[in-house]
Design an enzyme around this catalytic site. Sequence first.
Site, mmCIF file in Angstrom:
data_model
loop_
_atom_site.group_PDB
_atom_site.id
_atom_site.type_symbol
_atom_site.label_atom_id
_atom_site.label_comp_id
_atom_site.label_asym_id
_atom_site.label_seq_id
_atom_site.Cartn_x
_atom_site.Cartn_y
_atom_site.Cartn_z
ATOM 1 C CB SER A 217 -1.120 0.021 1.217
ATOM 2 O OG SER A 217 -1.922 1.079 1.099
ATOM 3 C CG ASN A 218 -0.198 4.753 -1.087
ATOM 4 O OD1 ASN A 218 -1.035 5.417 -0.586
ATOM 5 N ND2 ASN A 218 -0.848 4.356 -2.265
#
Length: 426
Positions: A217-218
């Site tokens: 993810s980020n």
Amino acid sequence: MSQASPPAPQPGLFGKQLVLGVTGSIAAYKAVVLLRRLVQEGAEVSVVMTESATRFLSPLTFEILSGRAVTTDLFAANQGMRHLALADQADGIVIAPATANMLAKLALGLADDVLSTMALAATCPLIVAPAMDGEMWNHPTVQAHAETLRARGVTVLQPEEGMLASGDVGKGRLPDETTILSAIEARLCLRQDWAGQRVLVSAGPTQEAIDPVRFISNRSSGKMGYALALAARRRGAEVVLVSGPTALRAPAGIEYVPVNTAEEMGKAIVSRFTWSTVVIMAAAVADFRPARPSHGKLKKTESAWRRIEFEPTEDILETLAKQRATQVLVGFAAETEAVLDHAQQKLVRKGLDLIVGNNVATEGCGFGSDTNAAILVDRTGRVTRFDAMPKRELAERILDAVQALTPTSPGHHPESPSGAHKRTNA
Ligand code: CTP
């Protein structure tokens, strides 16, 4: 003597009961200009001055311009409990300029003058426009007070950068009256200039599964996208918010579509595209996902960990650009260098009308932060830079920039309040 006819009253502020609080700053004279604008808009303004404000300006000036008695003294026999009556009746209180001292009193709940007492007694929205020396504004105590007030729902505007009364250049100038006016309208839910717009906003990160337990993810928090969705709703638009996983609460009055992956986000956005008039892709969508996510939990001994193969996800904006009819497309460019160059390239590559570039490596910007600085580039090549400001304020400015690109949109009528006050940010 011929007299120019006054501008037509605008329905936004027309008939609203406002209190304009003026404190003892050299910028107090600018409150006169603000008062004139408010009165021109049709607001009914009662002015309350602190004792030190009366050292800078005579109450008579405000009395003549507002056509109402000016409240200056908690104990004056003829003013009685007037400050409490004003607090009770006001639709909004605007304190401009607000000194560091007034910010402190508001934050701490002190009530030792007529204005702070009234503010404490009021339950209506409070908008505060600070003005002071740059060093004072930057002082941790003043910043803490501003934050306390914001956390309590008070609108605290950012002072502007420029020449200060001391002759120094710094951040501490009272924002101009147009900025304050826009903040008042936005806060009092009076600006309905996005009525008729159907806005699709994406926000937050996506999560791409490696196995049933892990994902990539980020760092996107979703705050910018949520601020945009709320601002558009407040300004009268119908809003759908497609959100990746965030820690934020689903906003009221907005259709909320939670998603996890880039694929789910793409489907949710594309299926609503024909409904929309504006799409704002604030989400940080994964560009790649694990090509073959494991069905079972990968054990740490498995060699698959040494090499995870990725495949590209669909670029949602590029897909939309190919299908678009008259929709306005807005993208984001979160960068760590050469923000303007990258933003300009992405604008062209993705066929956008507007792109919001920001440097996520800068403190006070980007992921997780409550503030953001940005460079806006529109399809005409116009570049507008915004210094760090609360994301909800930046959201208003992004909406203004979108609106400037949609001159025939339902929400934009040159003779309407939105047309009259629309800020030209260039
Ligand atoms: N975006 C999108 N679909 C994707 C990836 C990104 O619609 N699969 C959108 C984002 O929501 C954002 C804009 O495209 O509005 C730019 O995203 P960004 O990741 O900065 O650009 P990329 O094209 O992925 O370029 P790079 O990662 O190389 O910077």
